[in-house]
Write a protein that holds these residues in place. Structure first.
Motif, PDB file in Angstrom:
ATOM      1  N   LYS A   1      -2.253   4.704  -8.426  1.00 45.53           N
ATOM      2  CA  LYS A   1      -2.588   4.711  -6.999  1.00 45.53           C
ATOM      3  C   LYS A   1      -1.378   4.602  -6.081  1.00 45.53           C
ATOM      4  O   LYS A   1      -1.521   4.579  -4.861  1.00 45.53           O
TER       5      LYS A   1
ATOM      6  N   HIS B   1      -4.179  -6.604 -11.329  1.00 43.44           N
ATOM      7  CA  HIS B   1      -4.780  -5.514 -10.550  1.00 43.44           C
ATOM      8  C   HIS B   1      -3.938  -4.246 -10.666  1.00 43.44           C
ATOM      9  O   HIS B   1      -4.479  -3.145 -10.830  1.00 43.44           O
TER      10      HIS B   1
ATOM     11  N   ASN C   1      -4.487  -0.103 -12.015  1.00 41.17           N
ATOM     12  CA  ASN C   1      -4.433   0.863 -10.912  1.00 41.17           C
ATOM     13  C   ASN C   1      -3.038   1.471 -10.795  1.00 41.17           C
ATOM     14  O   ASN C   1      -2.490   1.621  -9.701  1.00 41.17           O
TER      15      ASN C   1
ATOM     16  N   LEU D   1      -7.935  -7.223  -2.448  1.00 47.32           N
ATOM     17  CA  LEU D   1      -7.405  -6.084  -3.198  1.00 47.32           C
ATOM     18  C   LEU D   1      -8.166  -4.800  -2.887  1.00 47.32           C
ATOM     19  O   LEU D   1      -7.587  -3.709  -2.897  1.00 47.32           O
ATOM     20  N   THR D   2      -9.447  -4.923  -2.599  1.00 40.07           N
ATOM     21  CA  THR D   2     -10.218  -3.749  -2.179  1.00 40.07           C
ATOM     22  C   THR D   2      -9.673  -3.197  -0.867  1.00 40.07           C
ATOM     23  O   THR D   2      -9.582  -1.978  -0.670  1.00 40.07           O
ATOM     24  N   GLU D   3      -9.279  -4.100   0.027  1.00 40.03           N
ATOM     25  CA  GLU D   3      -8.710  -3.675   1.309  1.00 40.03           C
ATOM     26  C   GLU D   3      -7.367  -2.979   1.105  1.00 40.03           C
ATOM     27  O   GLU D   3      -7.040  -2.017   1.802  1.00 40.03           O
TER      28      GLU D   3
ATOM     29  N   ASP E   1      -6.609  -1.314  -1.640  1.00 41.76           N
ATOM     30  CA  ASP E   1      -6.992  -0.024  -2.224  1.00 41.76           C
ATOM     31  C   ASP E   1      -7.383   0.979  -1.142  1.00 41.76           C
ATOM     32  O   ASP E   1      -7.081   2.177  -1.240  1.00 41.76           O
ATOM     33  N   ASN E   2      -8.061   0.481  -0.115  1.00 46.58           N
ATOM     34  CA  ASN E   2      -8.563   1.360   0.946  1.00 46.58           C
ATOM     35  C   ASN E   2      -7.547   1.595   2.059  1.00 46.58           C
ATOM     36  O   ASN E   2      -7.844   2.312   3.028  1.00 46.58           O
TER      37      ASN E   2
ATOM     38  N   SER F   1       0.838  -1.199   0.000  1.00 51.60           N
ATOM     39  CA  SER F   1       0.000   0.000   0.000  1.00 51.60           C
ATOM     40  C   SER F   1       0.874   1.250   0.000  1.00 51.60           C
ATOM     41  O   SER F   1       1.995   1.233   0.528  1.00 51.60           O
TER      42      SER F   1
ATOM     43  N   PRO G   1     -10.714 -10.328  -4.838  1.00 53.53           N
ATOM     44  CA  PRO G   1     -11.271  -8.973  -4.942  1.00 53.53           C
ATOM     45  C   PRO G   1     -11.443  -8.289  -3.586  1.00 53.53           C
ATOM     46  O   PRO G   1     -11.184  -7.085  -3.456  1.00 53.53           O
ATOM     47  N   LEU G   2     -11.877  -9.038  -2.571  1.00 50.19           N
ATOM     48  CA  LEU G   2     -12.027  -8.451  -1.235  1.00 50.19           C
ATOM     49  C   LEU G   2     -10.670  -8.029  -0.682  1.00 50.19           C
ATOM     50  O   LEU G   2     -10.542  -6.959  -0.065  1.00 50.19           O
TER      51      LEU G   2
END
Length: 256
Positions: free
Chosen positions: A203, A196, A200, A175-177, A179-180, A125, A172-173
């Protein structure tokens, strides 16, 4: 003479009435349609497109293999956490879903020849000071998809019951985490993580590859008793390599 002819006609009509004049029944067996389990939440290997169709690298490879092997298949979207049990219970016949070949899995499944070389990578991240696998030992939260190779590797590195190890039901769950900013880093298969990252790029994520992560290989799986089916799959897999289909499909998903 007329009486004889009339009697013959009556006999013929009676025979037809008893079924003798019916068309012959086709007794050829209906070809078996094999159910292929796919966790369609693992792009680019398998996902659902806007029309609701399962698409991806594994889909294209398995279909090409089936065509060469002379078998008919239908896809069944199957959650990853239950996909091996679903195969064992004969609710599906084949798994083609980015399954890493391991000695443990070989005890309950029969694998094809490898069809994809994979390796674990780290997706960091933005703003997190992680530059190698060893740095994950000091991270607050490291995400993996439950039941995957990444999960096994991180359990060995961080400890099976480590509070820093966070498991997600699907990629997906996870990678969403990322992202956030909910995890410091995610560990997963190179093909899926790179896919992914490709969408992106702006980011600020960082991708880390390391020789500390060994090469892994995906295989198509069936039940141990289905040796004849596996022979057909391996034959089809050899054919798609020989005729160039594999290279074309690979390039369409992973060409740099």
């Amino acid at each position: 003479m007329k009486t004889l002819l009339r009697n013959l006609l009556l006999v013929g009509m009676l025979a037809c009435g008893l079924g003798a004049c019916e068309k012959p029944v086709d007794t050829a067996p209906t070809p078996k349609v094999y159910k292929v389990g796919m966790n369609a939440a693992f792009a680019p290997f398998g996902s659902i497109d806007t029309s609701g169709k399962i698409v991806g690298f594994d889909v294209d490879i398995m279909q090409a293999v089936a065509d060469q092997a002379g078998i008919k298949i239908v896809w069944v979207n199957t959650p990853w956490e239950g996909i091996f049990t679903t195969l064992a219970n004969a609710d599906i016949d084949i798994i083609a879903s980015g399954v890493t070949i391991t000695d443990e899995r070989k005890q309950s499944m029969l694998f094809s020849d490898p069809y994809f070389e994979a390796k674990q990578v780290i997706l960091v991240s933005p703003g997190k000071n992680i530059g190698s696998p060893d740095d994950l030992k000091q991270a607050n939260r490291v995400g993996v998809t439950a039941g995957t190779s990444a999960d096994t590797i991180m359990q060995k590195m961080l400890g099976k019951n480590s509070n820093a190890l966070v498991r997600f039901e699907s990629l997906p769950l996870l990678l969403t985490e990322v992202d956030n900013g909910g995890v410091d880093a995610a560990v997963g298969d190179n093909g899926a993580v790179a896919n992914h990252l490709k969408f992106n790029k702006d980011k600020g994520f960082k991708l880390i590859e390391s020789d500390k992560f060994e090469k892994e290989y995906y295989g198509i799986a069936v039940r141990p008793v289905d040796t004849a089916l596996m022979a057909k799959i391996n034959s089809g897999l050899k054919a798609v390599h020989a005729n160039g289909s594999y290279d074309k499909i690979y390039a369409s998903y992973f060409a740099k």
